[in-house]
Scaffold this motif. Structure first.
Motif, PDB file in Angstrom:
ATOM      1  N   TYR A 164      13.030   3.601   8.711  1.00  0.00           N
ATOM      2  CA  TYR A 164      11.714   3.506   8.420  1.00  0.00           C
ATOM      3  C   TYR A 164      12.070   3.504   6.922  1.00  0.00           C
ATOM      4  O   TYR A 164      11.482   3.052   5.367  1.00  0.00           O
ATOM      5  CB  TYR A 164      11.188   4.250   8.909  1.00  0.00           C
ATOM      6  N   LYS A 165      13.046   5.044   6.298  1.00  0.00           N
ATOM      7  CA  LYS A 165      13.392   5.077   4.512  1.00  0.00           C
ATOM      8  C   LYS A 165      14.057   4.381   3.959  1.00  0.00           C
ATOM      9  O   LYS A 165      13.457   3.678   3.354  1.00  0.00           O
ATOM     10  CB  LYS A 165      14.166   6.408   4.704  1.00  0.00           C
ATOM     11  N   ILE A 166      15.025   3.767   4.949  1.00  0.00           N
ATOM     12  CA  ILE A 166      15.868   2.334   4.905  1.00  0.00           C
ATOM     13  C   ILE A 166      14.442   1.091   4.098  1.00  0.00           C
ATOM     14  O   ILE A 166      14.499   1.227   3.419  1.00  0.00           O
ATOM     15  CB  ILE A 166      17.162   1.754   5.217  1.00  0.00           C
ATOM     16  N   VAL A 167      13.979   0.657   5.151  1.00  0.00           N
ATOM     17  CA  VAL A 167      12.877   0.444   4.531  1.00  0.00           C
ATOM     18  C   VAL A 167      12.096   0.379   3.756  1.00  0.00           C
ATOM     19  O   VAL A 167      11.335  -0.897   2.752  1.00  0.00           O
ATOM     20  CB  VAL A 167      11.562  -0.372   6.064  1.00  0.00           C
ATOM     21  N   LEU A 168      11.810   2.278   3.443  1.00  0.00           N
ATOM     22  CA  LEU A 168      11.054   2.223   2.138  1.00  0.00           C
ATOM     23  C   LEU A 168      11.609   1.978   0.590  1.00  0.00           C
ATOM     24  O   LEU A 168      11.262   1.205   0.042  1.00  0.00           O
ATOM     25  CB  LEU A 168      10.482   2.933   2.177  1.00  0.00           C
ATOM     26  N   ALA A 217       5.958   9.853   6.407  1.00  0.00           N
ATOM     27  CA  ALA A 217       5.392  10.773   6.757  1.00  0.00           C
ATOM     28  C   ALA A 217       5.168  11.842   7.612  1.00  0.00           C
ATOM     29  O   ALA A 217       4.928  12.391   8.427  1.00  0.00           O
ATOM     30  CB  ALA A 217       4.362  11.957   4.570  1.00  0.00           C
ATOM     31  N   ILE A 218       3.812  10.742   7.731  1.00  0.00           N
ATOM     32  CA  ILE A 218       3.146  10.456   9.521  1.00  0.00           C
ATOM     33  C   ILE A 218       4.068  10.824  10.514  1.00  0.00           C
ATOM     34  O   ILE A 218       4.072  11.764  11.371  1.00  0.00           O
ATOM     35  CB  ILE A 218       1.879   9.999   9.709  1.00  0.00           C
ATOM     36  N   LEU A 219       4.706  10.408  10.627  1.00  0.00           N
ATOM     37  CA  LEU A 219       5.951  10.317  11.250  1.00  0.00           C
ATOM     38  C   LEU A 219       6.704  11.419  11.752  1.00  0.00           C
ATOM     39  O   LEU A 219       6.872  11.997  12.674  1.00  0.00           O
ATOM     40  CB  LEU A 219       6.740   8.742  11.417  1.00  0.00           C
ATOM     41  N   GLN A 220       7.606  11.578  10.034  1.00  0.00           N
ATOM     42  CA  GLN A 220       8.037  12.900   9.858  1.00  0.00           C
ATOM     43  C   GLN A 220       6.760  14.315  11.075  1.00  0.00           C
ATOM     44  O   GLN A 220       7.962  15.013  10.834  1.00  0.00           O
ATOM     45  CB  GLN A 220       8.340  13.265   9.176  1.00  0.00           C
ATOM     46  N   GLY A 221       5.808  13.974  10.523  1.00  0.00           N
ATOM     47  CA  GLY A 221       5.108  15.169  11.052  1.00  0.00           C
ATOM     48  C   GLY A 221       5.116  15.390  12.310  1.00  0.00           C
ATOM     49  O   GLY A 221       5.597  16.730  13.139  1.00  0.00           O
ATOM     50  N   ILE A 222       4.742  13.766  12.707  1.00  0.00           N
ATOM     51  CA  ILE A 222       4.366  13.875  14.258  1.00  0.00           C
ATOM     52  C   ILE A 222       6.225  14.319  15.002  1.00  0.00           C
ATOM     53  O   ILE A 222       5.477  14.986  16.262  1.00  0.00           O
ATOM     54  CB  ILE A 222       4.509  12.815  14.791  1.00  0.00           C
ATOM     55  N   VAL A 223       7.647  13.645  14.445  1.00  0.00           N
ATOM     56  CA  VAL A 223       8.424  14.557  15.038  1.00  0.00           C
ATOM     57  C   VAL A 223       8.460  16.103  15.183  1.00  0.00           C
ATOM     58  O   VAL A 223       9.197  16.695  15.805  1.00  0.00           O
ATOM     59  CB  VAL A 223       9.740  14.386  14.011  1.00  0.00           C
ATOM     60  N   SER A 245       0.653  -1.443   0.380  1.00  0.00           N
ATOM     61  CA  SER A 245       0.269  -0.328  -0.103  1.00  0.00           C
ATOM     62  C   SER A 245       0.714   1.316   0.139  1.00  0.00           C
ATOM     63  O   SER A 245       1.997   1.374   0.030  1.00  0.00           O
ATOM     64  CB  SER A 245      -1.012   0.039   1.337  1.00  0.00           C
ATOM     65  N   GLY A 246       0.052   2.549  -0.455  1.00  0.00           N
ATOM     66  CA  GLY A 246       0.616   3.823  -0.841  1.00  0.00           C
ATOM     67  C   GLY A 246       1.092   4.186   0.789  1.00  0.00           C
ATOM     68  O   GLY A 246       1.412   5.393   1.578  1.00  0.00           O
ATOM     69  N   TRP A 247       0.581   3.297   1.916  1.00  0.00           N
ATOM     70  CA  TRP A 247       0.272   3.369   3.451  1.00  0.00           C
ATOM     71  C   TRP A 247       2.211   4.005   4.169  1.00  0.00           C
ATOM     72  O   TRP A 247       2.138   4.169   5.051  1.00  0.00           O
ATOM     73  CB  TRP A 247      -0.450   3.302   3.972  1.00  0.00           C
ATOM     74  N   TRP A 248       2.887   2.608   2.869  1.00  0.00           N
ATOM     75  CA  TRP A 248       4.217   2.663   3.479  1.00  0.00           C
ATOM     76  C   TRP A 248       4.600   3.987   3.406  1.00  0.00           C
ATOM     77  O   TRP A 248       5.338   4.378   4.276  1.00  0.00           O
ATOM     78  CB  TRP A 248       4.821   1.385   2.667  1.00  0.00           C
ATOM     79  N   TRP A 249       4.774   4.974   2.337  1.00  0.00           N
ATOM     80  CA  TRP A 249       5.466   6.313   2.704  1.00  0.00           C
ATOM     81  C   TRP A 249       4.530   6.886   3.899  1.00  0.00           C
ATOM     82  O   TRP A 249       5.489   7.908   3.711  1.00  0.00           O
ATOM     83  CB  TRP A 249       4.802   6.954   0.942  1.00  0.00           C
ATOM     84  N   GLY A 250       2.878   6.409   3.645  1.00  0.00           N
ATOM     85  CA  GLY A 250       2.566   7.748   4.425  1.00  0.00           C
ATOM     86  C   GLY A 250       2.216   8.160   5.668  1.00  0.00           C
ATOM     87  O   GLY A 250       2.940   9.060   6.385  1.00  0.00           O
ATOM     88  N   GLY A 251       3.298   6.908   6.246  1.00  0.00           N
ATOM     89  CA  GLY A 251       3.565   6.190   7.476  1.00  0.00           C
ATOM     90  C   GLY A 251       4.828   7.024   8.379  1.00  0.00           C
ATOM     91  O   GLY A 251       4.601   7.778   8.816  1.00  0.00           O
TER      92      GLY A 251
END
Length: 126
Positions: A95-99, A46-52, A38-44
């Motif tokens: 997370y980005k390495i996994v992506l 982005a959400i994590l970076q926003g939370i930080v 799913s594209g939510w792998w990228w979205g996750g």
């Protein structure tokens, strides 16, 4: 003697980085869909970076507002701040390495939930 120092224009670099990162979003989604994810792998991410970012701004504001009450903490508060954001940054990097690994995996040869991979489409001769 007058010393001349020049600094590179960060505005253009930031704008170029922002534009190219926005342009790669559909490509990343397509690649994830080709591998059956799913594209939510990228979205996750982005959400994590926003939370930080929100946590960082919150911590800075709270440190400024409560600066008078922090005299007893010494350097412990700085080390806690650095440790917190170092661990969060490490989590984002992992997370980005996994992506990246997901994007480098070969496409699924059969049709998945997101359609056929263009790599394996065989055109029939008429």
């Amino acid at each position: 003697m007058e010393q001349i120092t020049s600094t590179p224009s960060l505005g253009f670099s930031e704008a170029l980085n922002g534009a190219t990162s926005k342009l790669t979003i559909p490509l990343t989604f397509r690649r994830l869909h080709d591998t059956g994810r799913s594209g939510w792998w990228w979205g996750g991410c982005a959400i994590l970076q926003g939370i930080v970012i929100v946590l960082f701004v919150y911590d800075i504001i709270m440190a400024y507002l409560n600066a008078g009450n922090m005299y007893g903490y010494g350097d412990e508060i700085i080390w806690a701040f650095l440790l917190k954001y170092s661990l969060l940054s490490l989590l984002i990097v992992i997370y980005k390495i996994v992506l990246l690994v997901f994007c480098c995996i070969d496409s699924e040869p059969y049709e998945n939930d997101y359609g056929e991979s263009p790599k394996y489409i065989i055109e029939e001769e008429s």
